[in-house]
Design an enzyme around this catalytic site. Structure first.
Site, PDB file in Angstrom:
ATOM      1  N   SER A 159      -3.403  15.465 -11.615  1.00 21.54           N
ATOM      2  CA  SER A 159      -4.724  15.501 -12.270  1.00 21.54           C
ATOM      3  C   SER A 159      -5.027  16.938 -12.670  1.00 21.54           C
ATOM      4  CB  SER A 159      -5.802  15.021 -11.282  1.00 21.54           C
ATOM      5  OG  SER A 159      -7.098  15.228 -11.801  1.00 21.54           O
ATOM      6  N   ASP A 173       0.883  -1.169   0.000  1.00 24.33           N
ATOM      7  CA  ASP A 173       0.000   0.000   0.000  1.00 24.33           C
ATOM      8  C   ASP A 173       0.922   1.220   0.000  1.00 24.33           C
ATOM      9  OD1 ASP A 173      -1.579   2.184   0.748  1.00 24.33           O
ATOM     10  OD2 ASP A 173      -2.928   0.930   1.942  1.00 24.33           O
ATOM     11  N   LYS A 200      -4.689  16.500  -4.794  1.00 23.71           N
ATOM     12  CA  LYS A 200      -3.946  16.641  -6.054  1.00 23.71           C
ATOM     13  C   LYS A 200      -3.293  18.027  -6.159  1.00 23.71           C
ATOM     14  CE  LYS A 200      -4.570  12.545  -7.981  1.00 23.71           C
ATOM     15  NZ  LYS A 200      -3.454  11.601  -8.117  1.00 23.71           N
ATOM     16  N   TYR A 228     -10.334  15.019  -2.972  1.00 23.52           N
ATOM     17  CA  TYR A 228      -9.419  14.561  -4.038  1.00 23.52           C
ATOM     18  C   TYR A 228      -8.688  15.763  -4.639  1.00 23.52           C
ATOM     19  CZ  TYR A 228      -8.138  12.469  -8.613  1.00 23.52           C
ATOM     20  OH  TYR A 228      -7.468  12.017  -9.741  1.00 23.52           O
TER      21      TYR A 228
END
Ligand code: NAP
Length: 251
Positions: free
Chosen positions: A136, A58, A153, A149
């Site tokens: 992203s 992980d 990013k 998110y």
């Protein structure tokens, strides 16, 4: 592009963008190692000749990732690290609690930090290296219902810009590649979630999603991989601290 003799690591290299990156680097002659959580998809990538070896970890688990990277680089250090593993959780801000923000930061930001921490000392010592984060478009602009998110990013891009300045005289470059909506499981899962929540058919949900891209389509994983390949080559030595948008002209 000839990457013969180079050893590349791609996190999340078993599927999606990571697998396309692994495959293009291998085709260019690099030895390619991949890391993820799912041994079956990692093994499939190796069997399909998209990578040479894999280990499971992980990326958010610093000790586990470091051990996996040591195992894979025991006989040859990494020249290239592509921190691609990542994921999105969606939901309105008021239903995105601190735990969700922590999970998004752990996976997308700390997962990148852990990979870079493990590889950078050796690269600096040898005076050459390529650190690449798959961030992203959500690292450059906001989108509704993905605040955790997008925050993570944006943080990845801040990391890349700062680390590039620290490493500028070491021969190591640090860059981010920032795709728009790309044709992988991540988008397929988002479309399924939209359909489940709103009842809108999948094609309609997809049509709304690709409206963000002026080219009116999803990005192909191979188009993201092509930018990574360029950043890995000798001609890109002066490119550092950048975040390259692969987004069909979205902004
Ligand atoms: P994907 O198809 O869902 O693949 C995600 C990859 O990350 C898988 O290989 C997965 O491997 C790995 N991964 C996830 N969590 C992990 C963890 N905790 N530890 C280790 N590996 C982990 O997604 P994708 O679209 O290829 O996304 C790749 C990257 O591109 C992500 O950073 C994502 O944020 C970014 N991105 C994607 C899009 C898009 O529209 N698809 C757009 C912009 C940016 P295992 O399952 O083996 O763990």
């Amino acid at each position: 592009m000839d990457l013969t003799g180079r050893h590349a690591l791609v996190t999340g290299g078993g599927r999606g963008i990571g697998r396309a990156v692994a495959a293009v680097l291998k085709t260019a002659g690099a030895r390619v190692s991949i890391i993820g959580r799912n041994a079956a998809s990692l093994q499939a990538a190796v069997s399909d000749d998209a990578a040479d070896a894999f280990a499971t970890a992980d990326v958010a688990d610093e000790a586990a990732l470091s051990a996996a990277m040591q195992e894979l680089s025991a006989d040859q250090p990494f020249d290239i690290v592509v921190a691609n593993a990542g994921g999105v959780e969606t939901g309105p801000f008021m239903r995105s609690d601190a735990a969700r923000f922590r999970r998004m930061l752990e996976l997308n930001l700390i997962g990148t930090v852990n990979a870079f921490h493990a590889a950078l000392p050796g690269m600096s010592e040898r005076g050459q290296g390529r650190l690449i984060a798959i961030a992203s478009t959500a690292g450059h602009r906001g989108y509704p219902y993905v605040s955790a998110y997008a925050a993570a990013k944006h943080a990845v891009i801040g990391l890349v810009r700062s680390l590039a300045l620290e490493t500028a005289r070491t021969g190591v470059t640090v860059n981010a590649v920032c795709p728009g909506y790309t044709d992988t499981d991540m988008v397929a899962d988002s479309l399924a979630a939209i359909t489940a929540k709103t009842g809108r058919p999948g094609e309609q949900a997809l049509a709304e999603l690709v409206k963000a891209n002026p080219q009116g389509r999803l990005i192909a994983p191979e188009e993201v991989a092509a930018a990574v390949l360029y950043l890995c080559g000798p001609a890109s030595g002066a490119i550092t601290g950048q975040s390259i948008l692969i987004n069909g002209g979205e902004f």
